[in-house]
Design a protein around this motif. Sequence first.
Motif, PDB file in Angstrom:
ATOM      1  N   SER A  60       0.819  -1.202   0.000  1.00 18.32           N
ATOM      2  CA  SER A  60       0.000   0.000   0.000  1.00 18.32           C
ATOM      3  C   SER A  60       0.855   1.254   0.000  1.00 18.32           C
ATOM      4  O   SER A  60       1.710   1.432   0.870  1.00 18.32           O
ATOM      5  N   PHE A  61       0.615   2.133  -0.983  1.00 20.43           N
ATOM      6  CA  PHE A  61       1.227   3.467  -0.983  1.00 20.43           C
ATOM      7  C   PHE A  61       0.179   4.486  -0.565  1.00 20.43           C
ATOM      8  O   PHE A  61      -0.009   5.510  -1.191  1.00 20.43           O
ATOM      9  N   VAL A  62      -0.543   4.140   0.489  1.00 15.46           N
ATOM     10  CA  VAL A  62      -1.614   5.016   0.973  1.00 15.46           C
ATOM     11  C   VAL A  62      -1.042   6.038   1.935  1.00 15.46           C
ATOM     12  O   VAL A  62      -1.315   7.229   1.838  1.00 15.46           O
ATOM     13  N   GLU A  63      -0.232   5.575   2.865  1.00 17.09           N
ATOM     14  CA  GLU A  63       0.416   6.492   3.800  1.00 17.09           C
ATOM     15  C   GLU A  63       1.904   6.152   3.790  1.00 17.09           C
ATOM     16  O   GLU A  63       2.420   5.481   4.679  1.00 17.09           O
ATOM     17  N   LEU A  64       2.576   6.621   2.769  1.00 14.37           N
ATOM     18  CA  LEU A  64       3.995   6.300   2.601  1.00 14.37           C
ATOM     19  C   LEU A  64       4.811   6.831   3.766  1.00 14.37           C
ATOM     20  O   LEU A  64       4.622   7.954   4.212  1.00 14.37           O
ATOM     21  N   GLY A  65       5.728   6.016   4.234  1.00 12.44           N
ATOM     22  CA  GLY A  65       6.652   6.472   5.264  1.00 12.44           C
ATOM     23  C   GLY A  65       6.176   6.237   6.682  1.00 12.44           C
ATOM     24  O   GLY A  65       6.895   6.538   7.634  1.00 12.44           O
ATOM     25  N   VAL A  66       4.956   5.682   6.857  1.00 16.61           N
ATOM     26  CA  VAL A  66       4.509   5.332   8.203  1.00 16.61           C
ATOM     27  C   VAL A  66       5.416   4.219   8.716  1.00 16.61           C
ATOM     28  O   VAL A  66       5.554   3.178   8.080  1.00 16.61           O
ATOM     29  N   GLY A  67       6.052   4.428   9.839  1.00 12.10           N
ATOM     30  CA  GLY A  67       7.025   3.468  10.366  1.00 12.10           C
ATOM     31  C   GLY A  67       8.452   3.973  10.265  1.00 12.10           C
ATOM     32  O   GLY A  67       9.365   3.423  10.888  1.00 12.10           O
ATOM     33  N   PHE A  68       8.689   5.018   9.479  1.00  9.79           N
ATOM     34  CA  PHE A  68      10.021   5.642   9.436  1.00  9.79           C
ATOM     35  C   PHE A  68      10.357   6.257  10.807  1.00  9.79           C
ATOM     36  O   PHE A  68       9.473   6.762  11.495  1.00  9.79           O
ATOM     37  N   GLN A  69      11.636   6.228  11.154  1.00 12.45           N
ATOM     38  CA  GLN A  69      12.110   6.815  12.410  1.00 12.45           C
ATOM     39  C   GLN A  69      13.010   8.002  12.103  1.00 12.45           C
ATOM     40  O   GLN A  69      14.126   7.819  11.599  1.00 12.45           O
ATOM     41  N   PRO A  70      12.563   9.234  12.383  1.00 14.87           N
ATOM     42  CA  PRO A  70      13.313  10.437  11.992  1.00 14.87           C
ATOM     43  C   PRO A  70      14.726  10.517  12.571  1.00 14.87           C
ATOM     44  O   PRO A  70      15.606  11.123  11.956  1.00 14.87           O
ATOM     45  N   GLN A  71      14.945   9.898  13.740  1.00 16.81           N
ATOM     46  CA  GLN A  71      16.262   9.993  14.380  1.00 16.81           C
ATOM     47  C   GLN A  71      17.291   9.048  13.766  1.00 16.81           C
ATOM     48  O   GLN A  71      18.485   9.173  14.032  1.00 16.81           O
ATOM     49  N   PRO A  73      19.308   7.160  10.492  1.00 18.81           N
ATOM     50  CA  PRO A  73      19.724   7.508   9.125  1.00 18.81           C
ATOM     51  C   PRO A  73      18.913   6.749   8.077  1.00 18.81           C
ATOM     52  O   PRO A  73      18.230   5.764   8.388  1.00 18.81           O
ATOM     53  N   ALA A  74      19.004   7.202   6.838  1.00 16.50           N
ATOM     54  CA  ALA A  74      18.272   6.582   5.729  1.00 16.50           C
ATOM     55  C   ALA A  74      18.556   5.088   5.639  1.00 16.50           C
ATOM     56  O   ALA A  74      17.645   4.280   5.428  1.00 16.50           O
ATOM     57  N   ARG A  75      19.840   4.713   5.816  1.00 20.26           N
ATOM     58  CA  ARG A  75      20.242   3.303   5.728  1.00 20.26           C
ATOM     59  C   ARG A  75      19.379   2.435   6.652  1.00 20.26           C
ATOM     60  O   ARG A  75      18.797   1.426   6.229  1.00 20.26           O
ATOM     61  N   ASP A  76      19.278   2.818   7.932  1.00 16.77           N
ATOM     62  CA  ASP A  76      18.518   2.026   8.907  1.00 16.77           C
ATOM     63  C   ASP A  76      17.023   2.028   8.581  1.00 16.77           C
ATOM     64  O   ASP A  76      16.332   1.038   8.782  1.00 16.77           O
ATOM     65  N   ASN A  77      16.548   3.162   8.078  1.00 19.70           N
ATOM     66  CA  ASN A  77      15.126   3.258   7.750  1.00 19.70           C
ATOM     67  C   ASN A  77      14.744   2.360   6.578  1.00 19.70           C
ATOM     68  O   ASN A  77      13.630   1.837   6.532  1.00 19.70           O
ATOM     69  N   MET A 111      22.572  10.155   6.424  1.00 17.70           N
ATOM     70  CA  MET A 111      21.931  11.336   7.020  1.00 17.70           C
ATOM     71  C   MET A 111      20.663  10.917   7.765  1.00 17.70           C
ATOM     72  O   MET A 111      19.918  10.059   7.300  1.00 17.70           O
ATOM     73  N   LYS A 112      20.431  11.539   8.926  1.00 18.89           N
ATOM     74  CA  LYS A 112      19.206  11.250   9.672  1.00 18.89           C
ATOM     75  C   LYS A 112      17.996  11.733   8.889  1.00 18.89           C
ATOM     76  O   LYS A 112      18.032  12.779   8.243  1.00 18.89           O
ATOM     77  N   LEU A 113      16.936  10.947   8.973  1.00 17.54           N
ATOM     78  CA  LEU A 113      15.746  11.233   8.178  1.00 17.54           C
ATOM     79  C   LEU A 113      15.103  12.572   8.549  1.00 17.54           C
ATOM     80  O   LEU A 113      14.458  13.200   7.718  1.00 17.54           O
ATOM     81  N   LYS A 114      15.301  13.011   9.781  1.00 14.18           N
ATOM     82  CA  LYS A 114      14.694  14.285  10.215  1.00 14.18           C
ATOM     83  C   LYS A 114      15.239  15.469   9.408  1.00 14.18           C
ATOM     84  O   LYS A 114      14.614  16.532   9.365  1.00 14.18           O
ATOM     85  N   ASN A 115      16.395  15.273   8.765  1.00 12.17           N
ATOM     86  CA  ASN A 115      16.985  16.341   7.957  1.00 12.17           C
ATOM     87  C   ASN A 115      16.607  16.243   6.480  1.00 12.17           C
ATOM     88  O   ASN A 115      17.041  17.062   5.669  1.00 12.17           O
ATOM     89  N   PHE A 116      15.796  15.237   6.139  1.00 12.60           N
ATOM     90  CA  PHE A 116      15.340  15.074   4.761  1.00 12.60           C
ATOM     91  C   PHE A 116      14.174  16.020   4.477  1.00 12.60           C
ATOM     92  O   PHE A 116      13.372  16.314   5.365  1.00 12.60           O
ATOM     93  N   SER A 117      14.050  16.450   3.227  1.00 11.04           N
ATOM     94  CA  SER A 117      12.841  17.163   2.801  1.00 11.04           C
ATOM     95  C   SER A 117      11.708  16.144   2.670  1.00 11.04           C
ATOM     96  O   SER A 117      11.947  14.932   2.593  1.00 11.04           O
ATOM     97  N   SER A 118      10.465  16.643   2.633  1.00 11.35           N
ATOM     98  CA  SER A 118       9.316  15.727   2.506  1.00 11.35           C
ATOM     99  C   SER A 118       9.403  14.936   1.201  1.00 11.35           C
ATOM    100  O   SER A 118       9.062  13.751   1.154  1.00 11.35           O
ATOM    101  N   GLY A 119       9.886  15.584   0.129  1.00  4.08           N
ATOM    102  CA  GLY A 119      10.035  14.895  -1.153  1.00  4.08           C
ATOM    103  C   GLY A 119      11.044  13.765  -1.086  1.00  4.08           C
ATOM    104  O   GLY A 119      10.838  12.693  -1.672  1.00  4.08           O
ATOM    105  N   MET A 120      12.147  13.976  -0.361  1.00  2.93           N
ATOM    106  CA  MET A 120      13.167  12.942  -0.207  1.00  2.93           C
ATOM    107  C   MET A 120      12.607  11.741   0.562  1.00  2.93           C
ATOM    108  O   MET A 120      12.894  10.588   0.232  1.00  2.93           O
ATOM    109  N   VAL A 121      11.797  12.025   1.580  1.00  2.09           N
ATOM    110  CA  VAL A 121      11.196  10.947   2.381  1.00  2.09           C
ATOM    111  C   VAL A 121      10.268  10.099   1.507  1.00  2.09           C
ATOM    112  O   VAL A 121      10.303   8.873   1.557  1.00  2.09           O
ATOM    113  N   VAL A 122       9.454  10.763   0.688  1.00  2.03           N
ATOM    114  CA  VAL A 122       8.540  10.032  -0.196  1.00  2.03           C
ATOM    115  C   VAL A 122       9.320   9.192  -1.201  1.00  2.03           C
ATOM    116  O   VAL A 122       8.972   8.039  -1.465  1.00  2.03           O
TER     117      VAL A 122
END
Length: 217
Positions: A60-71, A73-77, A111-122
């Motif tokens: 499901s790409f209904v709520e993309l990124g649910v479960g990501f941890q902002p603290q 890095p991208a690798r762990d996420n 880089m920690k996800l909290k420093n990503f733009s919303s577009g990068m997270v998607v």
Amino acid sequence: GYYTYDEFVALNDISFAVRPGETFGIIGPNGSGKSTLLKIIAGIYYPDRGGVVTTGKIVSFVELGVGFQPQLPARDNIFLYGAIMGLKKSEIRDRYEDILAFAELKPFENMKLKNFSSGMVVRLAFSTAIQTDPDILLVDEVLAVGDEYFQKKCIEKIKELQEKKTTILFVSHALDMVGNICDRCLLLNKGNMVQIGATSEVIDRYHQITREHLEER
């Protein structure tokens, strides 16, 4: 005192079947129940009445990124999100570079996800989820978040999945995109089914409803 409330019926007597390997569009004005319908099919919401029967693995790409941890890095996420999507650790490891390459985020993997733009997270979420080999893919307007170049990449990826006979349910206001990729279409308005059938005919009906609504104002 007593509270009063109005009951809001998000979806009313919706019934349809999607054929295996079909790309099925769901369109309609804001508030017509499109996202609610997709969330019910995804198992995020449960219907008050009736039921949903699905066969195979749903992504499901209904709520993309649910479960990501902002603290983290991208690798762990990527590993965390891949696990949520049902991939084994070895599978994520095998596809890790492909995920980063598709998202074009290799320079930012630490880089920690909290420093990503919303577009990068998607981009990261879509790129991870698309690697899960779904039988049924639910897409809700997520492509509208990325820039035009990334949208084109996503559409190319969706067309690859179509060739693999993945069943796709596609919710979007981008009617050109719906017309381009959907075999059939469902038009919802205020929680009711208005029309279901050939995509071009259903899009025409949507335009007609829009015109009628504007004339009423």
